[in-house]
Design a protein around this motif. Structure first.
Motif, PDB file in Angstrom:
ATOM      1  N   CYS A 190       0.864  -1.188   0.000  1.00 23.49           N
ATOM      2  CA  CYS A 190       0.000   0.000   0.000  1.00 23.49           C
ATOM      3  C   CYS A 190       0.896   1.231   0.000  1.00 23.49           C
ATOM      4  N   PRO A 191       1.313   1.679  -1.197  1.00 23.32           N
ATOM      5  CA  PRO A 191       2.293   2.763  -1.253  1.00 23.32           C
ATOM      6  C   PRO A 191       1.849   4.047  -0.570  1.00 23.32           C
ATOM      7  N   ASN A 192       0.567   4.329  -0.570  1.00 19.90           N
ATOM      8  CA  ASN A 192       0.064   5.541   0.084  1.00 19.90           C
ATOM      9  C   ASN A 192      -0.601   5.221   1.418  1.00 19.90           C
ATOM     10  N   GLY A 193      -0.430   3.993   1.879  1.00 17.29           N
ATOM     11  CA  GLY A 193      -1.044   3.590   3.134  1.00 17.29           C
ATOM     12  C   GLY A 193      -2.538   3.363   3.015  1.00 17.29           C
ATOM     13  N   GLN A 194      -3.045   3.142   1.784  1.00 23.47           N
ATOM     14  CA  GLN A 194      -4.485   2.989   1.579  1.00 23.47           C
ATOM     15  C   GLN A 194      -4.779   1.823   0.648  1.00 23.47           C
ATOM     16  N   CYS A 195      -5.972   1.241   0.820  1.00 20.24           N
ATOM     17  CA  CYS A 195      -6.495   0.219  -0.095  1.00 20.24           C
ATOM     18  C   CYS A 195      -7.846   0.708  -0.602  1.00 20.24           C
ATOM     19  N   SER A 196      -8.163   0.386  -1.851  1.00 17.07           N
ATOM     20  CA  SER A 196      -9.439   0.829  -2.418  1.00 17.07           C
ATOM     21  C   SER A 196     -10.603   0.074  -1.784  1.00 17.07           C
ATOM     22  N   THR A 197     -11.795   0.626  -1.941  1.00 18.37           N
ATOM     23  CA  THR A 197     -13.003  -0.015  -1.445  1.00 18.37           C
ATOM     24  C   THR A 197     -13.214  -1.357  -2.123  1.00 18.37           C
ATOM     25  N   ASN A 198     -13.008  -1.430  -3.440  1.00 19.70           N
ATOM     26  CA  ASN A 198     -13.196  -2.700  -4.149  1.00 19.70           C
ATOM     27  C   ASN A 198     -12.200  -3.753  -3.674  1.00 19.70           C
ATOM     28  N   TYR A 199     -10.967  -3.351  -3.396  1.00 18.19           N
ATOM     29  CA  TYR A 199      -9.985  -4.280  -2.825  1.00 18.19           C
ATOM     30  C   TYR A 199     -10.531  -4.822  -1.501  1.00 18.19           C
ATOM     31  N   THR A 200     -10.997  -3.919  -0.655  1.00 18.15           N
ATOM     32  CA  THR A 200     -11.483  -4.309   0.668  1.00 18.15           C
ATOM     33  C   THR A 200     -12.676  -5.248   0.575  1.00 18.15           C
ATOM     34  N   LEU A 201     -13.613  -4.960  -0.315  1.00 12.67           N
ATOM     35  CA  LEU A 201     -14.768  -5.846  -0.484  1.00 12.67           C
ATOM     36  C   LEU A 201     -14.342  -7.218  -0.997  1.00 12.67           C
ATOM     37  N   SER A 202     -13.418  -7.241  -1.936  1.00 12.38           N
ATOM     38  CA  SER A 202     -12.905  -8.520  -2.436  1.00 12.38           C
ATOM     39  C   SER A 202     -12.225  -9.301  -1.313  1.00 12.38           C
ATOM     40  N   LEU A 203     -11.469  -8.600  -0.491  1.00 15.19           N
ATOM     41  CA  LEU A 203     -10.774  -9.249   0.612  1.00 15.19           C
ATOM     42  C   LEU A 203     -11.765  -9.840   1.616  1.00 15.19           C
ATOM     43  N   VAL A 204     -12.816  -9.107   1.935  1.00 21.77           N
ATOM     44  CA  VAL A 204     -13.834  -9.607   2.866  1.00 21.77           C
ATOM     45  C   VAL A 204     -14.464 -10.893   2.320  1.00 21.77           C
ATOM     46  N   HIS A 205     -14.812 -10.896   1.031  1.00 22.26           N
ATOM     47  CA  HIS A 205     -15.405 -12.097   0.424  1.00 22.26           C
ATOM     48  C   HIS A 205     -14.406 -13.249   0.390  1.00 22.26           C
ATOM     49  N   THR A 206     -13.133 -12.925   0.194  1.00 21.26           N
ATOM     50  CA  THR A 206     -12.092 -13.956   0.187  1.00 21.26           C
ATOM     51  C   THR A 206     -11.945 -14.578   1.570  1.00 21.26           C
ATOM     52  N   ILE A 207     -11.950 -13.755   2.591  1.00 18.90           N
ATOM     53  CA  ILE A 207     -11.856 -14.257   3.974  1.00 18.90           C
ATOM     54  C   ILE A 207     -13.012 -15.209   4.261  1.00 18.90           C
ATOM     55  N   GLU A 208     -14.222 -14.816   3.860  1.00 17.90           N
ATOM     56  CA  GLU A 208     -15.399 -15.672   4.077  1.00 17.90           C
ATOM     57  C   GLU A 208     -15.244 -17.016   3.371  1.00 17.90           C
ATOM     58  N   LEU A 209     -14.791 -16.997   2.126  1.00 20.45           N
ATOM     59  CA  LEU A 209     -14.641 -18.232   1.367  1.00 20.45           C
ATOM     60  C   LEU A 209     -13.550 -19.121   1.971  1.00 20.45           C
TER      61      LEU A 209
END
Length: 149
Positions: A33-52
């Motif tokens: 995270c070069p600017n110390g941030q992740c996009s909303t779509n990244y975060t939503l994808s990550l949440v779904h990945t964690i669930e799976l």
């Protein structure tokens, strides 16, 4: 920005569940995270990945670097974190601006390949420009014009 292509109602079948019972997968998702941030779509994808991954009983670790001076240093630090776990079996780099389908990670894991790479476009990306009926020179020219507007 691109929408997330997910299959939320898809349940793992018995064959897949047996595969993960036989193969103890320890997966690391590594993100710079070069600017110390992740996009909303990244975060939503990550949440779904964690669930799976929970459904499939896959041990998942998520590691970030923030504000590193160079991307090479960031990637080296991420690899070092993943490799410090002797049980680690798989690692995947995912850019902080990318969205993905969690099932695609499963497809990569079960492919049993040593190295798999994927490319992501830089900047705005319009498929219609790249797949239109123009010759190569005009396609690139049209793409650059549309991208900059």
């Amino acid at each position: 920005m691109e929408t997330i292509h997910e299959e939320p109602d898809q349940e793992p079948n018995a064959k897949l569940m047996n595969y993960f019972r036989r193969n103890a997968i320890v997966l690391y998702i590594l993100t710079n995270c070069p600017n110390g941030q992740c996009s909303t779509n990244y975060t939503l994808s990550l949440v779904h990945t964690i669930e799976l991954m929970r459904k499939l009983n896959i041990r998942l670790y998520i590691e970030y670097t923030m504000n590193e001076k160079t991307s090479v240093r960031a990637k080296n630090n991420l690899i070092a974190k993943a490799m410090s776990n002797k049980d680690m079996t798989h690692m995947i780099f995912i850019d902080s601006q990318v969205s993905w389908n969690p099932w695609d990670i499963i497809k990569l894991v079960v492919s049993e390949k040593d190295v798999i790479g994927g490319a992501c476009p830089i900047g705005k990306y319009e498929w219609s420009v790249l797949t239109g009926n123009t010759d190569d020179r005009n396609m690139i020219k049209d793409y650059m014009k549309k991208r900059d507007h």
